[in-house]
Design an enzyme around this catalytic site. Sequence first.
Site, PDB file in Angstrom:
ATOM      1  N   ARG A 169      -0.593   7.313   9.941  1.00  0.00           N
ATOM      2  CA  ARG A 169      -1.763   7.635   9.092  1.00  0.00           C
ATOM      3  C   ARG A 169      -3.073   7.216   9.764  1.00  0.00           C
ATOM      4  O   ARG A 169      -4.034   6.852   9.090  1.00  0.00           O
ATOM      5  CB  ARG A 169      -1.656   6.973   7.707  1.00  0.00           C
ATOM      6  CG  ARG A 169      -0.422   7.343   6.910  1.00  0.00           C
ATOM      7  CD  ARG A 169      -0.415   8.832   6.532  1.00  0.00           C
ATOM      8  NE  ARG A 169       0.625   9.105   5.561  1.00  0.00           N
ATOM      9  CZ  ARG A 169       1.873   9.435   5.860  1.00  0.00           C
ATOM     10  NH1 ARG A 169       2.251   9.535   7.117  1.00  0.00           N
ATOM     11  NH2 ARG A 169       2.757   9.695   4.913  1.00  0.00           N
ATOM     12  N   SER A 242       1.155   9.208  -1.890  1.00  0.00           N
ATOM     13  CA  SER A 242       1.355   7.758  -1.749  1.00  0.00           C
ATOM     14  C   SER A 242       0.013   7.056  -1.881  1.00  0.00           C
ATOM     15  O   SER A 242      -0.936   7.398  -1.172  1.00  0.00           O
ATOM     16  CB  SER A 242       1.927   7.430  -0.372  1.00  0.00           C
ATOM     17  OG  SER A 242       3.123   8.117  -0.152  1.00  0.00           O
ATOM     18  N   GLU A 340      -3.444   3.702   1.121  1.00  0.00           N
ATOM     19  CA  GLU A 340      -3.422   4.821   2.046  1.00  0.00           C
ATOM     20  C   GLU A 340      -4.552   5.778   1.665  1.00  0.00           C
ATOM     21  O   GLU A 340      -5.067   6.527   2.479  1.00  0.00           O
ATOM     22  CB  GLU A 340      -2.056   5.527   1.929  1.00  0.00           C
ATOM     23  CG  GLU A 340      -1.733   6.448   3.062  1.00  0.00           C
ATOM     24  CD  GLU A 340      -1.316   7.818   2.579  1.00  0.00           C
ATOM     25  OE1 GLU A 340      -1.718   8.215   1.469  1.00  0.00           O
ATOM     26  OE2 GLU A 340      -0.608   8.491   3.318  1.00  0.00           O
TER      27      GLU A 340
HETATM   28  N1  EPU Z   1      11.998   3.854  -3.019  1.00  0.00           N
HETATM   29  C1  EPU Z   1      12.437   3.220  -4.145  1.00  0.00           C
HETATM   30  N2  EPU Z   1      11.721   3.381  -5.303  1.00  0.00           N
HETATM   31  C2  EPU Z   1      10.614   4.157  -5.355  1.00  0.00           C
HETATM   32  C3  EPU Z   1      10.162   4.813  -4.185  1.00  0.00           C
HETATM   33  C4  EPU Z   1      10.867   4.633  -3.023  1.00  0.00           C
HETATM   34  O1  EPU Z   1      13.423   2.500  -4.134  1.00  0.00           O
HETATM   35  O2  EPU Z   1      10.024   4.270  -6.436  1.00  0.00           O
HETATM   36  C5  EPU Z   1      12.790   3.740  -1.785  1.00  0.00           C
HETATM   37  C6  EPU Z   1      13.522   5.050  -1.509  1.00  0.00           C
HETATM   38  O3  EPU Z   1      14.756   5.117  -2.156  1.00  0.00           O
HETATM   39  C7  EPU Z   1      13.670   5.010  -0.011  1.00  0.00           C
HETATM   40  C8  EPU Z   1      12.400   4.279   0.438  1.00  0.00           C
HETATM   41  O4  EPU Z   1      11.932   3.535  -0.684  1.00  0.00           O
HETATM   42  O5  EPU Z   1      14.767   4.251   0.352  1.00  0.00           O
HETATM   43  C9  EPU Z   1      11.315   5.227   0.937  1.00  0.00           C
HETATM   44  O6  EPU Z   1      11.013   6.177  -0.081  1.00  0.00           O
HETATM   45  P1  EPU Z   1      10.619   7.695   0.263  1.00  0.00           P
HETATM   46  O7  EPU Z   1      11.610   8.286   1.195  1.00  0.00           O
HETATM   47  O8  EPU Z   1      10.379   8.385  -1.022  1.00  0.00           O
HETATM   48  O9  EPU Z   1       9.306   7.558   1.122  1.00  0.00           O
HETATM   49  P2  EPU Z   1       8.013   6.648   0.958  1.00  0.00           P
HETATM   50  O10 EPU Z   1       8.042   5.558   1.960  1.00  0.00           O
HETATM   51  O11 EPU Z   1       7.844   6.230  -0.455  1.00  0.00           O
HETATM   52  C10 EPU Z   1       6.732   8.069   2.725  1.00  0.00           C
HETATM   53  C11 EPU Z   1       5.375   8.724   2.863  1.00  0.00           C
HETATM   54  C12 EPU Z   1       5.335   9.988   2.021  1.00  0.00           C
HETATM   55  C13 EPU Z   1       6.405  10.938   2.506  1.00  0.00           C
HETATM   56  C14 EPU Z   1       7.763  10.232   2.395  1.00  0.00           C
HETATM   57  C15 EPU Z   1       8.890  11.050   2.969  1.00  0.00           C
HETATM   58  C16 EPU Z   1       3.811   6.919   3.268  1.00  0.00           C
HETATM   59  C17 EPU Z   1       2.698   6.080   2.726  1.00  0.00           C
HETATM   60  N3  EPU Z   1       4.345   7.798   2.422  1.00  0.00           N
HETATM   61  O12 EPU Z   1       6.865   7.685   1.362  1.00  0.00           O
HETATM   62  O13 EPU Z   1       4.074  10.598   2.235  1.00  0.00           O
HETATM   63  O14 EPU Z   1       6.426  12.125   1.744  1.00  0.00           O
HETATM   64  O15 EPU Z   1       7.728   8.984   3.135  1.00  0.00           O
HETATM   65  O16 EPU Z   1       8.778  11.084   4.350  1.00  0.00           O
HETATM   66  O17 EPU Z   1       4.169   6.773   4.426  1.00  0.00           O
HETATM   67  C18 EPU Z   1       1.870  10.593   1.373  1.00  0.00           C
HETATM   68  O18 EPU Z   1       1.526  10.109   2.454  1.00  0.00           O
HETATM   69  O19 EPU Z   1       1.052  10.824   0.451  1.00  0.00           O
HETATM   70  C19 EPU Z   1       3.266  10.863   1.146  1.00  0.00           C
HETATM   71  C20 EPU Z   1       3.718  11.327  -0.015  1.00  0.00           C
END
Ligand code: EPU
Length: 344
Positions: A169, A242, A340
């Site tokens: 990012r 996010s 973010e």
């Molecule tokens: N998780 C939970 N509870 C939650 C959310 C997440 O336990 O409420 C766990 C999930 O089960 C998983 C891990 O945390 O094991 C990561 O969750 P997820 O794959 O949904 O990804 P994220 O880290 O929450 C990031 C990006 C997203 C992108 C997703 C998928 C950032 C800040 N966010 O989210 O990007 O879509 O990975 O690659 O890096 C954005 O930047 O706006 C965005 C949506």
Amino acid sequence: MIRITENKELSSLTSFGTSATANRLIEWSSAEALADFLRGEGGNFLRNGEKWTILGHGCNTLFTEDYKGTILLSTATGMETIFRNDHYTLIRANAGEVWDNVVARCTAEGLWGAENLSAIPSSVGASAVQNIGAYGVEAKDIIERVEYLDLETLELKSIPQVECEFGYRESIFKHALSGKALITAVVYRLSSIPAPRLDYGTLRPEVESIGGELTPAKIREAVIRIRASKLPDPKVLGNAGSFFKNPILPRPQVERLKELYPEMPIYPVAGSGEHLKIATGWMIDHLGWKGRRVGRAAVHAHQALVLVNLGGATGKEVTALAEQICREVNEKFGVEISPEVNIL
Ligand code: EPU
């Protein structure tokens, strides 16, 4: 074309939909016209040291108060194929184009590289500033070069990918070129050679459940399904994806956390064996925040990393909620999380 609006109400210009007014909005539809305009009296705000900023499609911006300055907004849309051979295709898209239109075109043409980045609400310009990323892919992986207007010399310039200082990012446009470069177009390089990236989360099983031949369009469909199941539609519920970044921490600190919380998700960091990335969404969820509301702001019920405007929330209500979450994450896990979202 240049269009100037004084005292512009901004709620329709951000996906959070919080209300605020800017002193002036300048919309531009061509880089040359903007450069001409800024060379004349129209550019006085740049030279007088007044406050100004650049807005994309407002999908990662939260206004918490009136903006006492000028906002520059690109309405330059459209994209074209500028080079094609057996191996790859270069597509040049204007800064104001909808990012997902670029992905839709690439996948429809069977080109590889953009499909994991499907359905991310963003403009083309912001895809480079923010180095948008999802499902194991970042915009930097397909950006060839970025074209911009140098706001000091008012010359149109181009910077190759390797000089954009892309990180998680992050890009040069948030640092050395912040306030100095206005992105006018981005050139993406897509591959004709199959290169599926299915290792993140539930992407592979989702693709397999659709069945049939593995194509960029198939992966796009799977990504859209996964996103729709977790992420709120900004047209229905104001949000900016996010709200926080996932912290990148020294390996020993992550190992200590992992001993305390064995189920905490951990991700490698490209190019750094010394650091690991942890999931802020998991920590916020673990604290029981999912679905909780404070006033008219809330933590999304399906994804704890996303804060939502339940209707009529002010930017300050959203940041108050964010601050409370940051404090609790720090108290519980000893980890500082940072937004973010661009907070103005
Ligand atoms: N998780 C939970 N509870 C939650 C959310 C997440 O336990 O409420 C766990 C999930 O089960 C998983 C891990 O945390 O094991 C990561 O969750 P997820 O794959 O949904 O990804 P994220 O880290 O929450 C990031 C990006 C997203 C992108 C997703 C998928 C950032 C800040 N966010 O989210 O990007 O879509 O990975 O690659 O890096 C954005 O930047 O706006 C965005 C949506």
